[in-house]
Design a protein around this motif. Structure first.
Motif, short mmCIF file in Angstrom:
data_model
loop_
_atom_site.label_atom_id
_atom_site.label_comp_id
_atom_site.label_asym_id
_atom_site.label_seq_id
_atom_site.Cartn_x
_atom_site.Cartn_y
_atom_site.Cartn_z
N ASP A 114 -5.51 -0.88 -4.89
CA ASP A 114 -5.03 -1.51 -3.66
C ASP A 114 -6.01 -2.57 -3.17
O ASP A 114 -6.99 -2.26 -2.51
CB ASP A 114 -4.81 -0.43 -2.58
N GLU A 115 -5.73 -3.80 -3.48
CA GLU A 115 -6.60 -4.94 -3.11
C GLU A 115 -8.06 -4.63 -3.37
O GLU A 115 -8.91 -4.82 -2.49
CB GLU A 115 -6.41 -5.29 -1.63
N SER B 187 0.83 -1.21 0.00
CA SER B 187 0.00 0.00 0.00
C SER B 187 0.86 1.25 0.00
O SER B 187 0.56 2.23 -0.70
CB SER B 187 -0.91 0.03 1.22
MG LIG Z 1 -2.22 -2.79 2.22
#
Ligand SMILES: [Mg+2]
Ligand SMILES: Nc1ncnc2c1ncn2[C@@H]1O[C@H](COP(=O)(O)OP(=O)(O)O)[C@@H](O)[C@H]1O
Lengths: 265, 259
Positions: A161-162, A45
């Motif tokens: 991000d995911e 991240s």
């Molecule tokens: Mg993360």
């Protein structure tokens, strides 16, 4: 499109310095799909936030489209793990938020963006839901809205991000198929973060494996399987299995006993 | 639809149930005066109170109007002063630390103790009443606004940052909007207190208003009149509260479900 040279990030945590990233060098080509994979806490991240200009790096240099990154850019969009929709805005006005925030568009420009918002919503199967409020939608539908929002300004780079990790398995597979299609149609450069090896193999041109504490590049794996790919029946099951196995190996290598107490924290 | 879901979800029931509650309370009151045969100068029955009201409806409604105006003026003033103070608190930890104990201290003072002082400082006109209402409303409005503004989810703040939003945009398009449901909670607490505040102020130095009617009726042992005034006060408080609830439904339709 994106160039990282010797990028490092040190945080002043409560328990002293945290070396989140060290000596990251990476060059992402135009229209390339690069996935960052690694255990949680290895700085994925942070790396995305650095590229997004949300955070200045402690060391090293980051370039997007040939310019040093000094803050968030108009042509870079960010998509989060959670949909991050404004609950009082309808679906379509959530999608229009980036246009509204950056302002400066003529009435005609705005109308064009509005048409585009409707097209994008149709593309992800949300036709007819434009006037709904976010809480009236399922998690998967909300994340689709979020995807449309990150596409509205035709970004050159999408940082994700995911984005699918909070969804159920079926919706995940659906959305990653849609993302492949969208990327082929819209030609954007994507840097994607995931925990899922499957997702990485299906989506990426290259997979970047990071090791934790401090976050470093472990290996960059090229994925040479023709698109569109899927995890279902296809002609490349052996390659998929081989690469997945290799990635598995790289990731579990990191699971050394010394890491465990910290990981459990 | 089952009876239970009808009772909890239908609009008719939403109006009917509070009405039934009130009627039950009135019935119990009436029953108590009959069963325990209480003298009407101690506790008049609802009928006596109604008769008293119908004796001089114009006068009583006029006094209600006086209290209503004071209440609303003080309440609005509390919003006008309270919201910016809350913003200062949210923006700066220094201001927060400076102001919080002060706010707590002011809030802890029994307001009846300041009422005579306000009369000494501001005379017998409307001002001491409006200020009293301001004092009682201020704290809940500041606290709810400040905590509402602080409750903005980090991912939404990060989203606006990634869109290069200015501080002003972040404030108006995100933080303030997000805080609205909590602000309304504070407003609902404040409006109930506001009615009490105006009456307290009228007890001390007033020549009009429902608080004044109550003190006067006490002096002449006219319990029916006192009860009529108290009933009007309650009705006013209830209507003001529901007006806010209605306003919230109209302004924040999104907040009903996400709660
Ligand atoms: Mg993360
Ligand atoms: N703002 C911050 N302040 C202090 N430490 C941070 C901050 N952000 C991240 N970290 C630390 O940096 C490391 C990497 O975090 P992150 O990039 O979120 O990892 P990942 O996304 O791979 O799970 C973690 O050890 C985390 O605790």
């Amino acid at each position: 499109m994106i160039r990282l040279d010797g990028v490092g990030q040190v945080f002043d945590g409560r328990a002293g310095e945290v070396r989140a990233l060290e000596e990251i060098g990476l060059h992402v080509q135009e229209n390339e799909f690069v996935t960052l994979i690694g255990r949680s806490g290895c700085g994925k991240s942070t790396l995305l936030r650095l590229i997004a200009g949300l955070l200045p790096p402690t060391s090293g240099r980051i370039e997007v489209a040939g310019e040093a990154v000094s803050g968030p850019r108009r042509d870079v969009s960010f998509m989060f793990q959670r949909p991050a929709l404004l609950p009082w805005r309808s679906v379509v006005s959530n999608v229009m938020l980036p246009v509204e925030i950056s302002g400066g568009d003529s009435e005609r420009g705005k109308a064009q963006y509005r048409d585009r918002a409707h097209e994008l919503l149709e593309l992800v199967g949300l036709k007819g839901f434009e006037r709904r409020l976010p809480h009236e939608l399922s998690g998967g539908m909300q994340q689709r809205v979020s995807l449309c929002r990150s596409l509205i300004r035709r970004p050159k780079v999408m940082l994700m991000d995911e984005p699918f990790s909070a969804l159920d398995a079926l919706t995940r597979t659906e959305l990653s198929a849609e993302l492949q299609r969208i990327q082929m149609e819209l030609a954007t450069t994507i840097v994607f973060v995931t925990h899922s090896i499957e997702e990485a193999v299906v989506l990426s041109d290259r997979v970047v494996v990071l090791t934790p504490r401090p976050g470093r590049l472990r290996e960059i794996v090229e994925i040479d399987i023709p698109r569109p790919r899927s995890l279902g029946q296809n002609a490349h099951l052996t390659e998929v299995a081989q690469i997945s196995g290799h990635l598995h190996g790289l990731l579990s290598e990191q699971e050394r006993p010394v890491d465990l107490p910290e990981a459990r924290r | 639809m089952t009876t239970r879901s009808w009772l909890t979800h239908s609009r008719t029931a939403a109006v009917l149930l509070p009405a039934i509650g009130l009627i039950l309370a009135l019935a119990l009151w009436w029953l108590a005066t009959i069963v325990f045969s209480i003298d009407s100068y101690l506790l008049p029955d609802p009928g006596d109170v109604l008769v008293t009201f119908l004796d001089q409806p114009g006068y009583l409604l006029k006094e209600t109007g006086v209290s209503l105006v004071e209440t609303l003026e003080g309440f609005l003033l509390a919003i006008v002063v309270g919201v910016p103070v809350a913003l200062l608190i949210v923006r700066s930890v220094i201001v927060e630390r400076l102001l919080y104990p002060l706010l707590l201290g002011i809030n802890a003072i029994p307001k009846i103790a300041i009422a005579p002082l306000l009369v000494v400082w501001f005379g017998f006109g409307q001002w001491p009443k409006v200020l009293m209402v301001l004092l009682v409303c201020f704290f809940p409005i500041v606290i709810s606004t400040a905590s509402g503004m602080k409750s903005t989810p980090v991912e939404l703040v990060e989203l606006l940052k990634s869109l290069n939003a200015s501080k002003t945009q972040e404030f108006f398009k995100l933080r303030l909007r997000y805080a609205m449901p909590q602000i309304f909670t504070g407003l609902k607490v404040a409006i109930s207190l506001a009615v009490i505040g105006s009456v307290i102020a009228e007890f001390v130095g007033a020549t009009s208003g429902l608080g004044y009617v109550i003190t006067q009726s006490g002096a002449s042992a006219d319990t029916s009149l006192a009860f009529a005034a108290i009933t009007l006060l309650s009705i006013m408080a209830i209507l003001l509260f529901y007006a806010l609830v209605l306003l919230e439904h109209l302004l924040l339709p999104w907040a009903q479900e996400t709660r």
